[in-house]
Design a protein around this motif. Sequence first.
Motif, PDB file in Angstrom:
ATOM      1  N   ASP A  22       0.803  -1.227   0.000  1.00 52.84           N
ATOM      2  CA  ASP A  22       0.000   0.000   0.000  1.00 52.84           C
ATOM      3  C   ASP A  22       0.838   1.281   0.000  1.00 52.84           C
ATOM      4  O   ASP A  22       0.450   2.279  -0.592  1.00 52.84           O
ATOM      5  N   LYS A  23       1.956   1.267   0.700  1.00 54.74           N
ATOM      6  CA  LYS A  23       2.723   2.492   0.947  1.00 54.74           C
ATOM      7  C   LYS A  23       3.964   2.594   0.060  1.00 54.74           C
ATOM      8  O   LYS A  23       4.931   3.258   0.419  1.00 54.74           O
ATOM      9  N   MET A  24       3.914   1.967  -1.108  1.00 51.82           N
ATOM     10  CA  MET A  24       5.080   1.933  -1.974  1.00 51.82           C
ATOM     11  C   MET A  24       5.505   3.332  -2.420  1.00 51.82           C
ATOM     12  O   MET A  24       6.672   3.694  -2.356  1.00 51.82           O
ATOM     13  N   GLY A  25       4.557   4.135  -2.856  1.00 46.99           N
ATOM     14  CA  GLY A  25       4.871   5.490  -3.285  1.00 46.99           C
ATOM     15  C   GLY A  25       5.828   5.514  -4.472  1.00 46.99           C
ATOM     16  O   GLY A  25       5.938   4.551  -5.230  1.00 46.99           O
ATOM     17  N   ARG A  26       6.546   6.631  -4.623  1.00 49.23           N
ATOM     18  CA  ARG A  26       7.498   6.756  -5.727  1.00 49.23           C
ATOM     19  C   ARG A  26       8.808   6.085  -5.329  1.00 49.23           C
ATOM     20  O   ARG A  26       9.448   6.473  -4.353  1.00 49.23           O
ATOM     21  N   VAL A  27       9.196   5.083  -6.082  1.00 51.23           N
ATOM     22  CA  VAL A  27      10.401   4.321  -5.763  1.00 51.23           C
ATOM     23  C   VAL A  27      11.605   4.989  -6.415  1.00 51.23           C
ATOM     24  O   VAL A  27      11.671   5.132  -7.632  1.00 51.23           O
ATOM     25  N   THR A  28      12.557   5.416  -5.589  1.00 51.49           N
ATOM     26  CA  THR A  28      13.761   6.093  -6.068  1.00 51.49           C
ATOM     27  C   THR A  28      14.978   5.193  -5.875  1.00 51.49           C
ATOM     28  O   THR A  28      14.929   4.194  -5.149  1.00 51.49           O
ATOM     29  N   ALA A  29      16.081   5.576  -6.519  1.00 48.74           N
ATOM     30  CA  ALA A  29      17.288   4.740  -6.495  1.00 48.74           C
ATOM     31  C   ALA A  29      17.816   4.545  -5.079  1.00 48.74           C
ATOM     32  O   ALA A  29      18.288   3.457  -4.726  1.00 48.74           O
ATOM     33  N   ASP A  30      17.738   5.577  -4.245  1.00 48.25           N
ATOM     34  CA  ASP A  30      18.263   5.443  -2.883  1.00 48.25           C
ATOM     35  C   ASP A  30      17.465   4.426  -2.088  1.00 48.25           C
ATOM     36  O   ASP A  30      18.014   3.657  -1.299  1.00 48.25           O
ATOM     37  N   ARG A  31      16.156   4.401  -2.298  1.00 47.89           N
ATOM     38  CA  ARG A  31      15.324   3.429  -1.573  1.00 47.89           C
ATOM     39  C   ARG A  31      15.669   2.007  -1.987  1.00 47.89           C
ATOM     40  O   ARG A  31      15.644   1.084  -1.154  1.00 47.89           O
ATOM     41  N   GLU A  81      18.502   0.922  -2.639  1.00 45.87           N
ATOM     42  CA  GLU A  81      19.753   0.575  -1.967  1.00 45.87           C
ATOM     43  C   GLU A  81      19.611   0.608  -0.442  1.00 45.87           C
ATOM     44  O   GLU A  81      20.589   0.409   0.275  1.00 45.87           O
ATOM     45  N   GLY A  82      18.395   0.868   0.051  1.00 49.43           N
ATOM     46  CA  GLY A  82      18.204   0.951   1.498  1.00 49.43           C
ATOM     47  C   GLY A  82      18.843   2.187   2.092  1.00 49.43           C
ATOM     48  O   GLY A  82      19.330   2.162   3.226  1.00 49.43           O
ATOM     49  N   VAL A  83      18.856   3.288   1.324  1.00 50.80           N
ATOM     50  CA  VAL A  83      19.475   4.529   1.760  1.00 50.80           C
ATOM     51  C   VAL A  83      18.434   5.645   1.744  1.00 50.80           C
ATOM     52  O   VAL A  83      17.597   5.698   0.841  1.00 50.80           O
ATOM     53  N   ASP A  84      18.476   6.535   2.730  1.00 50.48           N
ATOM     54  CA  ASP A  84      17.629   7.719   2.753  1.00 50.48           C
ATOM     55  C   ASP A  84      18.531   8.928   2.548  1.00 50.48           C
ATOM     56  O   ASP A  84      19.226   9.370   3.463  1.00 50.48           O
ATOM     57  N   LEU A  85      18.531   9.460   1.338  1.00 48.84           N
ATOM     58  CA  LEU A  85      19.425  10.572   1.014  1.00 48.84           C
ATOM     59  C   LEU A  85      19.077  11.854   1.767  1.00 48.84           C
ATOM     60  O   LEU A  85      19.908  12.758   1.867  1.00 48.84           O
ATOM     61  N   ASP A  86      17.883  11.945   2.275  1.00 45.47           N
ATOM     62  CA  ASP A  86      17.446  13.173   2.960  1.00 45.47           C
ATOM     63  C   ASP A  86      17.491  13.072   4.485  1.00 45.47           C
ATOM     64  O   ASP A  86      17.142  14.025   5.172  1.00 45.47           O
ATOM     65  N   ARG A  87      17.903  11.919   5.016  1.00 44.89           N
ATOM     66  CA  ARG A  87      17.990  11.794   6.478  1.00 44.89           C
ATOM     67  C   ARG A  87      19.163  12.631   6.983  1.00 44.89           C
ATOM     68  O   ARG A  87      20.280  12.491   6.523  1.00 44.89           O
ATOM     69  N   ARG A  88      18.874  13.528   7.935  1.00 41.76           N
ATOM     70  CA  ARG A  88      19.913  14.382   8.487  1.00 41.76           C
ATOM     71  C   ARG A  88      20.791  13.568   9.440  1.00 41.76           C
ATOM     72  O   ARG A  88      20.290  12.903  10.352  1.00 41.76           O
TER      73      ARG A  88
END
Length: 227
Positions: free
Chosen positions: A125-134, A136-143
């Motif tokens: 249900d919560k797939m949303g827009r799948v990006t390259a970082d996701r 790879e199990g990475v969150d590019l916007d996590r501070r």
Amino acid sequence: MNIDIESLDWELLERVAVTEGRRLSKESWNIDDISPAASSALAEIYVERYLDAPEAIVLPLAEAAAEEFEERYSRDASYPDWPAEFIVGHALAVNARDHACADIGLCSDRFRERALCEGDHWLLDKMGRVTADRLEGVDLDRRVMSEQSICARDVMERAADFELDDGTTALDVLPLTAFEEIAQGLMSSFGNIDLDYSDLEDIDSRIEDALSGLLCDKGHRSKAIGR
């Protein structure tokens, strides 16, 4: 010992309850405490909920704590002169951790069955827009936060070096809450500091180091573009 709930300093009571809870969070609570990190975090939330129900929850716990205090210390020659806020605050912290462990323990019952039962959402249900970082199990916007830290005791020890005209020190004059506020204020102020040029150069250097391990076998060299 009689505790008048209406005369309690609620700000002090909350501070004590939270601090005592955090002190106790460093230890496993009982045999049913399957996750001390979870039970201590949940207990802190429960303390907040307790304080939102002074008559329904805090009062009966305060009365029980006062009765236990009398049983433990009334025959003690050095009867402790602790404020009621400390006794009640500690009691809230202990009760909240017991409460949290009991609730988490209930989650262990039929765990597998609940894990595999139909939930409120389809699994995707919560797939949303799948990006390259996701992918790879990475969150590019996590501070990523600094690992710098300080405690009130560090501030207190430095305060002992501030001598006053009458021979006392800042340690003798300032309340303990001041040391905690100074530590908190210092760490909060770091959040308003942007990375400067030398920090960005350090990032470039670390990128070079990361690349070297991947590219050295291929004879490649890397250079930051536009730096």
